[in-house]
Design a protein around this motif. Structure first.
Motif, PDB file in Angstrom:
ATOM      1  N   THR A 207      71.503  72.741 135.071  1.00  0.00           N
ATOM      2  CA  THR A 207      72.817  73.238 134.650  1.00  0.00           C
ATOM      3  C   THR A 207      73.422  74.180 135.685  1.00  0.00           C
ATOM      4  OG1 THR A 207      72.150  73.061 132.331  1.00  0.00           O
ATOM      5  CG2 THR A 207      74.032  74.478 132.823  1.00  0.00           C
ATOM      6  N   VAL A 208      72.577  74.976 136.351  1.00  0.00           N
ATOM      7  CA  VAL A 208      73.102  75.919 137.347  1.00  0.00           C
ATOM      8  C   VAL A 208      73.156  75.311 138.742  1.00  0.00           C
ATOM      9  CG1 VAL A 208      72.337  77.906 136.027  1.00  0.00           C
ATOM     10  CG2 VAL A 208      70.810  76.916 137.754  1.00  0.00           C
ATOM     11  N   GLY A 209      72.938  74.010 138.855  1.00  0.00           N
ATOM     12  CA  GLY A 209      73.128  73.317 140.133  1.00  0.00           C
ATOM     13  C   GLY A 209      71.886  73.070 140.958  1.00  0.00           C
ATOM     14  N   ILE A 210      70.711  73.326 140.409  1.00  0.00           N
ATOM     15  CA  ILE A 210      69.460  73.056 141.138  1.00  0.00           C
ATOM     16  C   ILE A 210      69.068  71.600 140.922  1.00  0.00           C
ATOM     17  CG2 ILE A 210      67.015  73.633 141.325  1.00  0.00           C
ATOM     18  CD1 ILE A 210      67.693  76.436 140.332  1.00  0.00           C
ATOM     19  N   SER A 211      68.786  70.893 142.022  1.00  0.00           N
ATOM     20  CA  SER A 211      68.378  69.494 141.923  1.00  0.00           C
ATOM     21  C   SER A 211      66.907  69.424 141.503  1.00  0.00           C
ATOM     22  CB  SER A 211      68.576  68.783 143.263  1.00  0.00           C
ATOM     23  OG  SER A 211      68.058  67.479 143.202  1.00  0.00           O
ATOM     24  N   VAL A 212      66.678  69.069 140.253  1.00  0.00           N
ATOM     25  CA  VAL A 212      65.315  69.012 139.725  1.00  0.00           C
ATOM     26  C   VAL A 212      64.488  67.982 140.485  1.00  0.00           C
ATOM     27  CG1 VAL A 212      63.915  68.520 137.678  1.00  0.00           C
ATOM     28  CG2 VAL A 212      66.066  69.776 137.453  1.00  0.00           C
ATOM     29  N   TYR A 213      65.067  66.814 140.720  1.00  0.00           N
ATOM     30  CA  TYR A 213      64.345  65.748 141.411  1.00  0.00           C
ATOM     31  C   TYR A 213      63.961  66.177 142.828  1.00  0.00           C
ATOM     32  CZ  TYR A 213      65.907  62.648 137.638  1.00  0.00           C
ATOM     33  OH  TYR A 213      66.135  62.069 136.421  1.00  0.00           O
ATOM     34  N   LEU A 214      64.912  66.774 143.560  1.00  0.00           N
ATOM     35  CA  LEU A 214      64.658  67.166 144.947  1.00  0.00           C
ATOM     36  C   LEU A 214      63.570  68.229 145.026  1.00  0.00           C
ATOM     37  CD1 LEU A 214      65.390  66.994 147.936  1.00  0.00           C
ATOM     38  CD2 LEU A 214      67.151  68.735 147.532  1.00  0.00           C
ATOM     39  N   VAL A 215      63.649  69.219 144.165  1.00  0.00           N
ATOM     40  CA  VAL A 215      62.656  70.296 144.176  1.00  0.00           C
ATOM     41  C   VAL A 215      61.272  69.744 143.840  1.00  0.00           C
ATOM     42  CG1 VAL A 215      61.924  72.420 143.029  1.00  0.00           C
ATOM     43  CG2 VAL A 215      64.317  72.113 143.674  1.00  0.00           C
ATOM     44  N   ARG A 216      61.199  68.880 142.838  1.00  0.00           N
ATOM     45  CA  ARG A 216      59.896  68.329 142.457  1.00  0.00           C
ATOM     46  C   ARG A 216      59.334  67.424 143.549  1.00  0.00           C
ATOM     47  NH1 ARG A 216      59.931  67.095 135.879  1.00  0.00           N
ATOM     48  NH2 ARG A 216      59.882  69.304 135.285  1.00  0.00           N
ATOM     49  N   TYR A 217      60.170  66.597 144.162  1.00  0.00           N
ATOM     50  CA  TYR A 217      59.701  65.761 145.271  1.00  0.00           C
ATOM     51  C   TYR A 217      59.125  66.627 146.385  1.00  0.00           C
ATOM     52  CZ  TYR A 217      60.881  60.855 144.354  1.00  0.00           C
ATOM     53  OH  TYR A 217      60.889  59.561 143.885  1.00  0.00           O
ATOM     54  N   ALA A 218      59.879  67.662 146.780  1.00  0.00           N
ATOM     55  CA  ALA A 218      59.430  68.524 147.873  1.00  0.00           C
ATOM     56  C   ALA A 218      58.130  69.232 147.522  1.00  0.00           C
ATOM     57  CB  ALA A 218      60.519  69.557 148.188  1.00  0.00           C
ATOM     58  N   ALA A 219      58.008  69.715 146.279  1.00  0.00           N
ATOM     59  CA  ALA A 219      56.804  70.433 145.872  1.00  0.00           C
ATOM     60  C   ALA A 219      55.583  69.518 145.867  1.00  0.00           C
ATOM     61  CB  ALA A 219      57.011  71.051 144.490  1.00  0.00           C
ATOM     62  N   VAL A 220      55.744  68.297 145.399  1.00  0.00           N
ATOM     63  CA  VAL A 220      54.609  67.369 145.360  1.00  0.00           C
ATOM     64  C   VAL A 220      54.190  66.974 146.773  1.00  0.00           C
ATOM     65  CG1 VAL A 220      53.838  65.086 144.607  1.00  0.00           C
ATOM     66  CG2 VAL A 220      55.212  66.497 143.072  1.00  0.00           C
ATOM     67  N   ILE A 221      55.155  66.762 147.654  1.00  0.00           N
ATOM     68  CA  ILE A 221      54.817  66.400 149.037  1.00  0.00           C
ATOM     69  C   ILE A 221      54.093  67.552 149.729  1.00  0.00           C
ATOM     70  CG2 ILE A 221      55.815  65.867 151.298  1.00  0.00           C
ATOM     71  CD1 ILE A 221      57.967  64.257 149.820  1.00  0.00           C
ATOM     72  N   VAL A 222      54.573  68.777 149.538  1.00  0.00           N
ATOM     73  CA  VAL A 222      53.872  69.944 150.089  1.00  0.00           C
ATOM     74  C   VAL A 222      52.453  70.019 149.537  1.00  0.00           C
ATOM     75  CG1 VAL A 222      53.806  72.475 150.064  1.00  0.00           C
ATOM     76  CG2 VAL A 222      55.949  71.287 150.562  1.00  0.00           C
ATOM     77  N   SER A 223      52.310  69.684 148.268  1.00  0.00           N
ATOM     78  CA  SER A 223      50.995  69.655 147.638  1.00  0.00           C
ATOM     79  C   SER A 223      50.059  68.702 148.374  1.00  0.00           C
ATOM     80  CB  SER A 223      51.137  69.239 146.170  1.00  0.00           C
ATOM     81  OG  SER A 223      49.893  69.060 145.562  1.00  0.00           O
ATOM     82  N   GLY A 224      50.550  67.501 148.669  1.00  0.00           N
ATOM     83  CA  GLY A 224      49.733  66.520 149.379  1.00  0.00           C
ATOM     84  C   GLY A 224      49.390  66.948 150.790  1.00  0.00           C
ATOM     85  N   ILE A 225      50.332  67.594 151.472  1.00  0.00           N
ATOM     86  CA  ILE A 225      50.090  68.053 152.844  1.00  0.00           C
ATOM     87  C   ILE A 225      48.987  69.109 152.873  1.00  0.00           C
ATOM     88  CG2 ILE A 225      51.122  69.365 154.742  1.00  0.00           C
ATOM     89  CD1 ILE A 225      53.763  67.916 154.140  1.00  0.00           C
ATOM     90  N   LEU A 226      49.064  70.060 151.945  1.00  0.00           N
ATOM     91  CA  LEU A 226      48.052  71.117 151.907  1.00  0.00           C
ATOM     92  C   LEU A 226      46.680  70.568 151.514  1.00  0.00           C
ATOM     93  CD1 LEU A 226      50.148  73.987 150.281  1.00  0.00           C
ATOM     94  CD2 LEU A 226      49.186  73.960 152.586  1.00  0.00           C
ATOM     95  N   ALA A 227      46.647  69.672 150.528  1.00  0.00           N
ATOM     96  CA  ALA A 227      45.372  69.073 150.142  1.00  0.00           C
ATOM     97  C   ALA A 227      44.758  68.304 151.301  1.00  0.00           C
ATOM     98  CB  ALA A 227      45.565  68.158 148.933  1.00  0.00           C
ATOM     99  N   ALA A 228      45.592  67.601 152.068  1.00  0.00           N
ATOM    100  CA  ALA A 228      45.097  66.842 153.222  1.00  0.00           C
ATOM    101  C   ALA A 228      44.554  67.769 154.304  1.00  0.00           C
ATOM    102  CB  ALA A 228      46.213  65.973 153.790  1.00  0.00           C
ATOM    103  N   MET A 229      45.120  68.962 154.432  1.00  0.00           N
ATOM    104  CA  MET A 229      44.570  69.934 155.387  1.00  0.00           C
ATOM    105  C   MET A 229      43.153  70.332 154.988  1.00  0.00           C
ATOM    106  SD  MET A 229      47.866  72.390 156.146  1.00  0.00           S
ATOM    107  CE  MET A 229      46.949  73.462 157.272  1.00  0.00           C
ATOM    108  N   GLY A 230      42.926  70.458 153.675  1.00  0.00           N
ATOM    109  CA  GLY A 230      41.562  70.717 153.217  1.00  0.00           C
ATOM    110  C   GLY A 230      40.626  69.572 153.548  1.00  0.00           C
ATOM    111  N   GLY A 231      41.117  68.338 153.406  1.00  0.00           N
ATOM    112  CA  GLY A 231      40.309  67.181 153.767  1.00  0.00           C
ATOM    113  C   GLY A 231      40.028  67.115 155.253  1.00  0.00           C
ATOM    114  N   ALA A 232      41.039  67.446 156.071  1.00  0.00           N
ATOM    115  CA  ALA A 232      40.847  67.437 157.519  1.00  0.00           C
ATOM    116  C   ALA A 232      39.810  68.473 157.939  1.00  0.00           C
ATOM    117  CB  ALA A 232      42.176  67.706 158.218  1.00  0.00           C
ATOM    118  N   TYR A 233      39.812  69.621 157.268  1.00  0.00           N
ATOM    119  CA  TYR A 233      38.794  70.630 157.571  1.00  0.00           C
ATOM    120  C   TYR A 233      37.399  70.085 157.281  1.00  0.00           C
ATOM    121  CZ  TYR A 233      35.629  74.521 156.753  1.00  0.00           C
ATOM    122  OH  TYR A 233      34.536  75.347 156.759  1.00  0.00           O
TER     123      TYR A 233
END
Length: 403
Positions: A282-308
């Protein structure tokens, strides 16, 4: 003036939660009942564990009588378990205790074991704070582990390996985001599918690329370097004077994630989408965009743990090498109430359990396999004791449909 000071002191005393203080004291007394029998104190009589345990049980019982049942029973349980372990430790030989309980070595190993969990737990926090359950942390870690070592092998650089691992984790998370956010599928099922997908993909490419020979030997594979702080051979030097670079990056990730999540507009948007997506929209925040970005960041950080795991810790890759660490990271996140420092505390607890399980076979080689379940048993106990009080984001697991 004196009246104001007395009023302020009385108000301050009223604000002190004495029941909580005594409950925490009961838990610490129970821990002391075990600690007093370990090096460097190494008490050889059962008097000290029994006395400390009795104090813990008494204080815990008092707190239960005051109505703080969960905290009080925690103190009682701490006293009973601490006394039992303390008595067992007094019956062990000093030589065995000194061989197993080397605090600098245990704490150093704790950091090494906790690092992949920390990356995954912090990644999970971003996803779940935005309202998307990420059971797929295990699969994202596994993708990072394989493509990290493959990237390091192909680019002849550990930096290239970590970057490729991050890309693989981000792409895997993108699949989860598309299925969960755009297609509005069940997020638990989607995350489970991600885990099986990663297991199949990494298993296939591992056999296809490396075959029976396995990954290149350690001396031919670029590895993430250690950071030598030149602290000497004292306790602190042995603890963290020569630790892997990724360990320090994981601690930095915890601090930065706290700043981003709780001190910046970006974090406010993530939390608002996870708590009340309709109001955020309602206040103009894109729910889809924020959730997509958060999930992708989640995968990047988890993969860093795997790379370690693959190019920083084991210096090799084997099928399903994450061995449930993604689920332990998720448990640490719940244990820490979806907060970075709480999640770090959970990861350190599980890391210590892993470090201890490595040294316990000194007592019994036949029970060595049984000791390996210790981190997973600690996971169950921690989640069972805390999950009732942990309040997740209000909109977690609920697909959002824009109107």
């Amino acid at each position: 003036m004196a009246t104001r000071v007395a009023t302020a002191e009385r108000f301050s005393l009223e604000r002190v939660d004495f029941d909580k203080v005594i409950g925490v004291a009961a838990i610490l007394s129970g821990l002391f009942a075990f600690f007093v029998a370990l090096p460097p104190i190494t008490a050889r009589t059962i008097v000290w564990p029994v006395v400390a345990g009795a104090v813990a049980v008494s204080l815990g019982g008092w707190v239960v009588a005051r109505g703080r049942r969960r905290l009080g029973w925690g103190g009682v349980a701490s006293g009973i378990v601490g006394t039992a372990l303390g008595i067992l430790a007094t019956r062990s030989s000093v030589g065995h205790l000194e061989e197993v309980v080397v605090w600098s070595a245990l704490l150093a190993a704790m950091l090494r074991y906790a690092t992949p969990l920390t990356f995954a737990a912090i990644g999970g926090m971003f996803s779940e704070r935005s309202g998307v359950v990420n059971i797929g942390l295990e699969g994202m870690m596994l993708m990072g582990a394989f493509f990290g070592i493959w990237g390091a092998d192909k680019t002849n650089s550990w930096v290239g390996g970590v970057l490729i691992a991050m890309a693989a984790g981000g792409l895997t998370a993108l699949i989860h985001a598309f299925v969960s956010i755009t297609l509005r599928a069940d997020q638990i099922v989607s995350g489970t599918a991600i885990n099986f997908l990663a297991l199949g993909v990494t298993g296939y490419f591992f056999v296809e690329i490396y075959g029976d020979e396995g990954t290149p030997p350690e001396d031919k594979l670029p590895a993430i370097p250690d950071v030598n702080l030149h602290l000497g051979s004292n306790f602190f030097g042995e603890w963290f004077g020569d630790q892997n670079l990724m360990i320090w990056l994981s601690i930095l990730a915890v601090v930065l994630s706290w700043v981003v999540m709780f001190k910046t507009p970006v974090g406010l948007r993530i939390r608002s989408v996870g708590e009340h997506p309709r109001a955020a929209d309602t206040v103009g925040i894109s729910v889809y965009l924020v959730r997509y970005a958060a999930v992708i960041v989640s995968g990047i950080l988890a993969a860093m743990g795997g790379a370690y795991l693959s190019i920083g810790f084991n210096h090799s890759f084997s099928e399903n090498m994450t061995a449930g660490r993604g689920f332990i990271a998720l448990a640490a996140l719940i244990f820490g109430r979806w907060r970075p420092f709480g999640a770090l505390a959970g990861c350190l607890l599980f890391g210590f359990a892993s470090a201890l399980s490595d040294r316990l076979p000194t007592y019994s080689q036949s029970a060595a396999i049984l000791f390996n379940i210790l981190p997973y048993a600690i996971t169950l106990i921690a989640v069972a004791g805390v999950i009732g009080r942990s309040i997740p984001p209000a909109a977690i697991g609920r697909p959002y449909r824009k109107q």
